[in-house]
Scaffold this active site. Structure first.
Site, PDB file in Angstrom:
ATOM      1  N   ARG A  36     -86.727  10.867 -59.483  1.00 39.72           N
ATOM      2  CA  ARG A  36     -85.888  11.750 -58.547  1.00 39.72           C
ATOM      3  C   ARG A  36     -84.767  10.492 -58.413  1.00 39.72           C
ATOM      4  NH1 ARG A  36     -86.317  11.159 -52.774  1.00 39.72           N
ATOM      5  NH2 ARG A  36     -84.754  12.653 -51.624  1.00 39.72           N
ATOM      6  N   ARG A  77     -73.061  13.693 -39.668  1.00 40.95           N
ATOM      7  CA  ARG A  77     -73.306  12.367 -39.132  1.00 40.95           C
ATOM      8  C   ARG A  77     -72.397  11.990 -38.085  1.00 40.95           C
ATOM      9  NH1 ARG A  77     -76.958   9.289 -42.130  1.00 40.95           N
ATOM     10  NH2 ARG A  77     -77.852  10.161 -44.154  1.00 40.95           N
ATOM     11  N   LYS A 225     -84.160  22.717 -51.437  1.00 43.06           N
ATOM     12  CA  LYS A 225     -84.771  22.136 -50.213  1.00 43.06           C
ATOM     13  C   LYS A 225     -84.688  22.663 -49.108  1.00 43.06           C
ATOM     14  CE  LYS A 225     -84.125  17.527 -50.142  1.00 43.06           C
ATOM     15  NZ  LYS A 225     -83.437  16.283 -50.148  1.00 43.06           N
ATOM     16  N   THR A 283     -92.013  14.180 -48.574  1.00 38.44           N
ATOM     17  CA  THR A 283     -91.928  13.468 -47.150  1.00 38.44           C
ATOM     18  C   THR A 283     -93.156  12.710 -46.706  1.00 38.44           C
ATOM     19  OG1 THR A 283     -89.846  14.993 -46.945  1.00 38.44           O
ATOM     20  CG2 THR A 283     -90.349  13.090 -45.512  1.00 38.44           C
TER      21      THR A 283
END
Length: 473
Positions: A36, A77, A225, A283
């Site tokens: 990945r 962000r 995802k 994760t």
């Protein structure tokens, strides 16, 4: 010595700790299946170089793995601050847009810009804002134009470009940003096998991405995802529109109550298996091994649970990008997977709804291979039979032969499938014998081993699906 098929596949994320050829060689030999590339931390020159390097090492080792580009997707962000703000509990703080570097307002309040112009339009008074993986929590008090005034509930350091989560808020960001399109173009140019799209919220996001890939001549598969509450609400539709699913437990654990995570993971895995789609659990699989040579007992149990629930893949992130023990992480997962898979008692899953005669034929073939203590061999050009067999989760190996070089690597994501690239002959028996020869030469099977072969064959002039009981000779 007979080689064994590892049912659970391993994805590793490449980074400074694993980008050299020597480490890549060790990882490939240790059994990783997919590399990945996280485009949140990669530029185009490095990406091209890494893809070529991985393929070079694969050629050297004689074992090929697939490439997955993880596209950053839409995210919010904070922008820059003059210095890290140490937020205090109950402090009144403002998020703004287009006002420049963080500063103090005329009212004496500290503020920071966000990178998303629609920020103040998407949220409402009373909503929660989480910053930096939920380490900082704020509640929206008032919205005035592009200014969002909040109260700090959980204080912490507010630095530059910190990730913002808005639990339960529908964010009107595009599925593919301009940066994403530039990154995807590099992946298409390099003919990679998978794209993972971050922050998928609804099936339309995937449909747009599929159209983009098709328009640019890419045969890559799209992995969705799921990372927020909107994705969970649209889970069934997202799975149907995708080529596979990644349970991204990092952001998901911030956006949703953490006690719901195991339930979401189980539901996602089962729904993917039912829908014949591969599923990845990601994760914090071996987070402690970034610094430690051995896992915590809780991590062992976490990985074991994902394997016991029959996820197709588990994924390593920081463990292999910056960790001190990347190879040991892969070996750890292999040890856990081998042990847990030995405990499986079911011949295959019985909870799949099989409507088509072909699907029922595959189920019968799996039962037959198990009764014979043998294995399955399938010949495929599109991957449909291999994917359906994988979803049945049989307790026997599935050897999938294809003459499609792209599909060959895409089969690597499927649980229990060991793929082989091989040219097919116009004569079906010649193709079958070539496959048997490969299995015997490479140590997968030995002479006399029973094999259930699933292939097409001619009955007169008509091409039909067939199941054959054979033996390696």
């Amino acid at each position: 010595m007979k080689r064994t098929v590892h049912k659970t596949k391993i994805i590793f994320t490449i980074g400074p700790a694993t980008q050299d050829e020597a480490t890549l060689e060790k990882l490939i030999k240790a059994g990783v299946d997919i590399c990945r590339i996280n485009m949140a931390h990669a530029d185009h020159a490095w990406t091209r170089e890494i893809i070529q390097r991985v393929r070079k090492v694969c050629d050297k080792v004689g074992r090929h793995i697939a490439i997955m580009m993880d596209v950053k997707g839409p995210e919010i962000r904070t922008c820059d601050v003059p210095e890290t703000y140490e937020l205090e509990k109950d402090e009144i703080f403002e998020f703004t847009y287009g006002e420049g570097i963080g500063s103090t307002t005329e009212e004496g309040l500290r503020r920071v810009d966000v990178n998303y112009p629609g920020f103040s339009k998407d949220i409402n008074e009373g909503d929660t804002i989480l910053v930096d993986s939920g380490l900082i929590r704020l509640r929206v008090l008032r919205i005035e134009g592009s200014r969002v005034r909040c109260q700090v509930l959980i204080p912490g350091p507010m630095g530059n470009r910190r990730h913002i989560n808005l639990p339960g808020v529908r964010v009107n960001l595009p599925a593919l940003t301009k940066k994403d399109q530039g990154d995807v173009d590099v992946g298409i140019e390099q003919e990679i096998e998978f794209f993972a799209l971050s922050f998928v919220r609804e099936p339309k996001d995937l449909e747009e991405f599929h159209t983009y890939l098709e328009d640019h001549g890419s045969k890559a598969k799209i992995i969705a995802k799921i990372e927020d509450q909107q994705a969970i609400a649209n889970l069934d539709g997202i799975i149907k529109a995708s080529d596979g699913l990644m349970v991204a437990r990092g952001d998901l654990g911030i956006e949703c109550p953490f006690e719901d995570l195991p339930i979401i993971q189980t539901r996602a895995i089962n729904t993917c298996v039912q829908g014949t789609k591969p599923v990845i659990v990601a994760t914090h699989m071996l987070e402690s091994m970034i610094e430690s040579p051995i896992p915590t007992r809780a991590e062992v149990t976490d990985i074991a649970n994902a394997i016991r629930e029959q996820a197709d893949c588990v994924m390593l992130s920081g463990e292999t990008t910056v960790g001190k023990y990347p190879v040991e992480c892969v070996e750890t997962i292999q040890r856990i997977a081998t042990r847990i898979e030995e405990e499986e008692t079911q011949v295959l899953r019985k909870d799949l709804s099989l409507r088509l005669p072909r699907s029922k034929m595959l189920r019968s073939a799996a039962y037959l291979a198990s009764d014979l203590d043998g294995s399955l061999v399938v010949f495929t050009r599109r991957g449909i039979f291999a994917q359906k067999l994988s979803s049945l989760r049989p307790n026997v190996p599935i050897y999938a032969f294809t003459d499609n070089p792209v599909l060959f690597k895409q089969l690597l994501i499927m649980r229990g499938v060991e793929p082989f690239f091989m040219e097919f002959d116009h004569d079906h028996e010649t193709t079958i014998q070539r496959a048997f020869g490969r299995l015997k030469r490479q140590g997968w099977r030995k002479e006399g081993d029973p094999i259930v072969v699933i292939t097409k064959m001619y009955a007169g002039e008509k091409l039909i699906d067939s199941t054959q009981i054979r033996a390696i000779d």
